[in-house]
Design a protein around this motif. Structure first.
Motif, PDB file in Angstrom:
ATOM      1  N   GLN A  21       1.125  -1.159   0.490  1.00 11.27           N
ATOM      2  CA  GLN A  21       0.643  -0.280  -0.018  1.00 11.27           C
ATOM      3  C   GLN A  21       0.795   1.634  -0.102  1.00 11.27           C
ATOM      4  O   GLN A  21       0.904   1.955   0.511  1.00 11.27           O
ATOM      5  N   GLN A  22       1.881   1.039  -0.870  1.00  9.50           N
ATOM      6  CA  GLN A  22       2.918   1.940  -0.935  1.00  9.50           C
ATOM      7  C   GLN A  22       1.963   3.262  -1.331  1.00  9.50           C
ATOM      8  O   GLN A  22       1.043   3.668  -2.270  1.00  9.50           O
ATOM      9  N   GLU A  23       2.697   4.705  -1.317  1.00 11.16           N
ATOM     10  CA  GLU A  23       2.388   5.408  -2.712  1.00 11.16           C
ATOM     11  C   GLU A  23       2.958   5.157  -4.080  1.00 11.16           C
ATOM     12  O   GLU A  23       3.837   4.745  -4.093  1.00 11.16           O
ATOM     13  N   ASP A  24       2.345   6.238  -5.046  1.00 10.12           N
ATOM     14  CA  ASP A  24       2.184   6.107  -6.460  1.00 10.12           C
ATOM     15  C   ASP A  24       3.469   6.242  -6.491  1.00 10.12           C
ATOM     16  O   ASP A  24       3.859   5.312  -7.826  1.00 10.12           O
ATOM     17  N   ASN A  25       3.956   6.607  -5.999  1.00 12.00           N
ATOM     18  CA  ASN A  25       5.413   7.213  -6.504  1.00 12.00           C
ATOM     19  C   ASN A  25       6.688   6.298  -6.264  1.00 12.00           C
ATOM     20  O   ASN A  25       8.442   6.352  -7.004  1.00 12.00           O
ATOM     21  N   VAL A  26       6.161   5.303  -5.392  1.00 13.05           N
ATOM     22  CA  VAL A  26       8.247   5.268  -4.961  1.00 13.05           C
ATOM     23  C   VAL A  26       7.355   3.382  -5.699  1.00 13.05           C
ATOM     24  O   VAL A  26       5.827   2.592  -5.948  1.00 13.05           O
ATOM     25  N   THR A  27       8.786   3.161  -5.724  1.00 14.26           N
ATOM     26  CA  THR A  27       8.172   1.386  -7.223  1.00 14.26           C
ATOM     27  C   THR A  27       9.621   0.585  -6.431  1.00 14.26           C
ATOM     28  O   THR A  27      10.505   0.698  -5.269  1.00 14.26           O
ATOM     29  N   CYS A  28       8.720  -0.548  -5.174  1.00 13.23           N
ATOM     30  CA  CYS A  28       9.113  -1.900  -4.790  1.00 13.23           C
ATOM     31  C   CYS A  28       9.121  -2.770  -6.061  1.00 13.23           C
ATOM     32  O   CYS A  28       8.804  -3.338  -6.456  1.00 13.23           O
ATOM     33  N   CYS A  29      10.219  -3.533  -5.167  1.00 13.34           N
ATOM     34  CA  CYS A  29      11.119  -4.757  -6.383  1.00 13.34           C
ATOM     35  C   CYS A  29      11.596  -5.670  -4.964  1.00 13.34           C
ATOM     36  O   CYS A  29      11.905  -5.028  -4.192  1.00 13.34           O
ATOM     37  N   ILE A  30      12.034  -6.906  -5.557  1.00 17.35           N
ATOM     38  CA  ILE A  30      12.757  -8.171  -5.827  1.00 17.35           C
ATOM     39  C   ILE A  30      13.367  -8.247  -6.377  1.00 17.35           C
ATOM     40  O   ILE A  30      14.369  -7.878  -6.988  1.00 17.35           O
ATOM     41  N   ILE A  31      15.398  -8.684  -5.989  1.00 14.78           N
ATOM     42  CA  ILE A  31      15.772  -9.018  -6.399  1.00 14.78           C
ATOM     43  C   ILE A  31      16.195 -10.113  -6.167  1.00 14.78           C
ATOM     44  O   ILE A  31      16.206 -10.923  -5.173  1.00 14.78           O
ATOM     45  N   GLU A  32      16.954 -10.652  -7.624  1.00 14.35           N
ATOM     46  CA  GLU A  32      16.512 -12.269  -7.975  1.00 14.35           C
ATOM     47  C   GLU A  32      18.251 -12.056  -7.927  1.00 14.35           C
ATOM     48  O   GLU A  32      18.987 -11.467  -8.877  1.00 14.35           O
ATOM     49  N   PHE A  33      18.790 -13.355  -7.958  1.00 10.13           N
ATOM     50  CA  PHE A  33      19.762 -14.288  -8.401  1.00 10.13           C
ATOM     51  C   PHE A  33      19.811 -15.466  -8.435  1.00 10.13           C
ATOM     52  O   PHE A  33      19.243 -16.288  -8.009  1.00 10.13           O
ATOM     53  N   GLU A  34      19.781 -15.534  -9.733  1.00 12.31           N
ATOM     54  CA  GLU A  34      19.776 -17.374 -10.382  1.00 12.31           C
ATOM     55  C   GLU A  34      18.063 -17.547 -10.788  1.00 12.31           C
ATOM     56  O   GLU A  34      17.815 -18.099 -10.083  1.00 12.31           O
TER      57      GLU A  34
END
Length: 89
Positions: free
Chosen positions: A52-65
């Motif tokens: 439920q972040q603000e619209d201007n926040v981009t939430c991400c997952i970091i992946e390795f392989e």
């Protein structure tokens, strides 16, 4: 995928990542660096804090392989924040 190659990548957070966040945010080793060891996150807290972040926040997952290994977020800085971080030029 926002950025990455065949080994390391960053992608936007998906609803299916909720279980990773709950697991990570119940690990005492992680909690000592995030929110404190006495503040584990259940599904409701993860929903509130990550989905439920603000619209201007981009939430991400970091992946390795192609395996989720971490979380990161980014957002544009306003003029005051740019100044605080020394980017006022």
């Amino acid at each position: 995928m926002i950025i990455g190659d065949e080994k390391l990548g960053i992608r936007e957070l998906l609803e299916s990542d909720k279980l990773f966040l709950v697991k990570w945010l119940n690990d005492p080793l992680i909690l000592q660096y995030y929110e404190g060891r006495d503040n584990p996150h259940d599904t409701e807290m993860v929903n509130q804090n990550f989905y439920q972040q603000e619209d201007n926040v981009t939430c991400c997952i970091i992946e390795f392989e192609q395996k989720a290994i971490g979380y990161i977020q980014f957002y544009p800085l306003d003029s005051q924040e740019k100044k605080e971080y020394g980017y006022d030029d």
